[in-house]
Design a protein around this motif. Structure first.
Motif, short mmCIF file in Angstrom:
data_model
loop_
_atom_site.label_atom_id
_atom_site.label_comp_id
_atom_site.label_asym_id
_atom_site.label_seq_id
_atom_site.Cartn_x
_atom_site.Cartn_y
_atom_site.Cartn_z
N GLY A 83 -101.40 -11.62 32.64
CA GLY A 83 -102.19 -10.73 33.48
C GLY A 83 -103.46 -11.34 34.04
N MET A 84 -103.73 -12.61 33.76
CA MET A 84 -104.92 -13.28 34.25
C MET A 84 -104.53 -14.54 35.03
N GLY A 85 -105.41 -14.94 35.94
CA GLY A 85 -105.16 -16.16 36.68
C GLY A 85 -106.43 -16.65 37.36
N PHE A 86 -106.39 -17.86 37.87
CA PHE A 86 -107.58 -18.50 38.43
C PHE A 86 -107.73 -18.22 39.92
N HIS A 87 -108.98 -18.26 40.36
CA HIS A 87 -109.32 -18.23 41.78
C HIS A 87 -108.57 -19.39 42.46
N PRO A 88 -108.08 -19.21 43.67
CA PRO A 88 -107.30 -20.28 44.32
C PRO A 88 -108.06 -21.58 44.52
N ALA A 89 -109.40 -21.54 44.51
CA ALA A 89 -110.18 -22.78 44.63
C ALA A 89 -110.13 -23.61 43.37
N LEU A 90 -109.69 -23.02 42.25
CA LEU A 90 -109.72 -23.70 40.95
C LEU A 90 -108.35 -24.28 40.59
N LYS A 91 -107.73 -24.95 41.54
CA LYS A 91 -106.38 -25.47 41.31
C LYS A 91 -106.34 -26.48 40.17
N ASP A 92 -107.41 -27.29 40.04
CA ASP A 92 -107.42 -28.28 38.96
C ASP A 92 -107.76 -27.64 37.62
N PHE A 93 -108.52 -26.54 37.63
CA PHE A 93 -108.72 -25.77 36.39
C PHE A 93 -107.36 -25.31 35.87
N ALA A 94 -106.53 -24.79 36.78
CA ALA A 94 -105.21 -24.30 36.37
C ALA A 94 -104.37 -25.43 35.82
N THR A 95 -104.45 -26.60 36.44
CA THR A 95 -103.69 -27.76 35.95
C THR A 95 -104.18 -28.19 34.58
N MET A 96 -105.50 -28.26 34.40
CA MET A 96 -106.06 -28.62 33.09
C MET A 96 -105.62 -27.64 32.02
N GLN A 97 -105.59 -26.35 32.38
CA GLN A 97 -105.18 -25.33 31.42
C GLN A 97 -103.71 -25.51 31.05
N GLN A 98 -102.88 -25.78 32.05
CA GLN A 98 -101.46 -26.00 31.80
C GLN A 98 -101.23 -27.26 30.96
N ASN A 99 -102.12 -28.24 31.11
CA ASN A 99 -102.02 -29.47 30.30
C ASN A 99 -102.52 -29.28 28.87
N GLY A 100 -103.08 -28.12 28.59
CA GLY A 100 -103.61 -27.86 27.26
C GLY A 100 -105.00 -28.41 27.04
N ASP A 101 -105.70 -28.74 28.13
CA ASP A 101 -107.03 -29.35 28.02
C ASP A 101 -108.16 -28.42 28.44
N LEU A 102 -107.86 -27.18 28.78
CA LEU A 102 -108.89 -26.22 29.17
C LEU A 102 -108.66 -24.90 28.47
N SER A 103 -109.68 -24.42 27.78
CA SER A 103 -109.64 -23.10 27.15
C SER A 103 -110.56 -22.14 27.90
N VAL A 104 -110.14 -20.91 28.00
CA VAL A 104 -110.95 -19.85 28.59
C VAL A 104 -111.39 -18.92 27.47
N VAL A 105 -112.68 -18.69 27.37
CA VAL A 105 -113.21 -17.72 26.40
C VAL A 105 -113.66 -16.50 27.20
N VAL A 337 -106.24 -19.18 26.12
CA VAL A 337 -107.04 -18.11 26.70
C VAL A 337 -107.45 -17.22 25.53
N MET A 338 -108.72 -17.23 25.21
CA MET A 338 -109.20 -16.57 23.99
C MET A 338 -109.86 -15.24 24.33
N GLY A 339 -109.67 -14.28 23.43
CA GLY A 339 -110.24 -12.96 23.63
C GLY A 339 -109.32 -12.08 24.47
N THR A 340 -109.65 -10.82 24.53
CA THR A 340 -108.84 -9.86 25.28
C THR A 340 -109.19 -9.89 26.77
N ASN A 341 -108.27 -9.45 27.58
CA ASN A 341 -108.54 -9.37 29.01
C ASN A 341 -109.65 -8.35 29.27
#
Length: 388
Positions: A83-105, A337-341
């Motif tokens: 149910g969550m996703g990144f702003h379209p400008a953050l394409k590399d954030f999304a890639t980092m997250q998919q690579n397991g190198d970015l956590s969202v709190v 992705v940590m915490g509730t939406n």
């Protein structure tokens, strides 16, 4: 001139050459920083970043009800998950997250939130309660306890002004706008002799830190190069400098920089897209640089803002709000992705209710990355679990 004012004067160097007069020549030897090879890199988004349009609850119909003018359609959202996703400008954030190198709190804030930019930044930088004022920053306190004697580059702030977060009783950090121009001229053949005057000796000690900090930075730069292409933006240049200092073995524990422009009361869609593009592209370069240098596991990047924006738009923008997401990149983060939406049905006077105290994130960084007890600097919040 008192000690604190002199510390501020000599601890900041924003560019150009600087000639020390003879009576300020230094004494003593360099001491080493305690701890491991891990370091933290903080990127502060000044102005109050709109978290709901950064990491977007695109499956929640209330998001579109509250934001008829500035919401982003589902088909624009990228890196969708739960149910969550990144702003379209953050394409590399999304890639980092998919690579397991970015956590969202998610839903990070603090009790009794303050909507003043200056005051809320101060709360984040000192890690105090909103009704308590402090003169030293949380990282400055950490460095005071971790540094053996005097270590001028234990913290490096890439900016034109000092950052309260790094302020401690001793000047263990340096603020510099352009490291390549941070060159101090001194005559090492003529060293001043310690006197019976403790104030004069303090002045000499600080002067030594300015000289030594310049030497350490130039030495690190001489041992590193830029191996990837960074964008020609302020943030891109600052992260490129940080990467070179890390690769050049400056061995600072903390690096700090900031990006302005997030106070989006009007024309938010255009301004926010531009700012997030700059953030994404600068961090993409840094991420690639650290991975290619096999240093990403040692470097933890933390992206945060002093508060989020209000849930309902004001027409073409948003006003000051409260809770927002933090992003943690590298450092062997678990990529979760940590915490509730965000709960858009239960608001506090139109604002998100924070679920995770930012000091719990700080406690996790200190405990897991720097092997340090956060209670020693007054952070009593339990460390966030599962980030690393």
């Amino acid at each position: 001139m008192n000690r604190r004012n002199f510390l501020t004067l000599t601890g900041t160097f924003t560019g150009g050459s600087f000639l020390l007069p003879q009576f300020l020549h230094a004494f003593g030897t360099r001491s080493n920083l305690a701890g491991t090879e891990q370091c933290l890199v903080f990127i502060q988004l000044n102005g109050g970043n709109d978290g709901l349009n950064t990491f977007i609850p695109f499956e929640n119909p209330l998001y579109y009800d509250f934001r008829p003018k500035i919401s982003l359609s589902k088909d624009l959202v990228i890196g969708k998950s739960s149910g969550m996703g990144f702003h379209p400008a953050l394409k590399d954030f999304a890639t980092m997250q998919q690579n397991g190198d970015l956590s969202v709190v998610q839903n990070v804030g603090y009790p009794h939130p303050v909507r003043s930019h200056f005051r809320s930044q101060e709360i984040w930088q000192t890690a105090t309660n909103s009704n308590h004022y402090a003169t030293n920053g949380w990282l400055g306190k950490y460095l005071d306890l971790q540094c053996k004697d005097h270590q001028p580059t234990a913290g490096v702030n890439l900016d034109s002004i000092d950052n309260l977060a790094l302020k401690g009783e001793e000047p263990h950090s340096i603020t510099v706008k352009d490291p390549n121009r941070y060159k101090i001229r001194s005559d090492k053949e003529k060293q001043a002799v310690l006197s019976a005057n403790p104030q004069l000796d303090f002045v000499r000690k600080i002067a030594h830190s300015v000289v030594e900090g310049s030497e350490d930075i130039q030495k690190a730069l001489s041992k590193s190069t830029s191996e990837v292409s960074y964008p020609k933006t302020n943030l891109g240049k600052n992260l490129e400098w940080i990467a070179r200092l890390v690769k050049g073995n400056l061995n600072s524990k903390v690096y700090y920089t900031s990006q302005n422009g997030y106070d989006t009361h009007d024309n938010q869609l255009n301004i926010h897209h531009r700012n997030l593009t700059e953030l994404n592209d600068a961090l993409a370069g840094f991420y690639k640089d650290m991975k290619q240098s096999n240093l990403l596991q040692n470097v933890t990047v933390v992206v945060f803002s002093e508060f989020g924006r209000r849930v309902k738009d004001n027409g073409n923008g948003t006003d000051h709000g409260t809770a927002a997401p933090m992003f943690v990149i590298g450092g062997n983060t678990k990529g979760k992705v940590m915490g509730t939406n965000p709960d858009l049905s239960q608001l506090d006077n139109g604002d998100l209710i924070h679920k995770i105290d930012f000091r719990s994130v700080y406690a996790g960084l200190l405990t897991d990355k720097l092997n340090f007890d956060p209670q020693l600097i007054g952070i009593k919040n339990a460390a966030i679990q599962g980030l690393f």
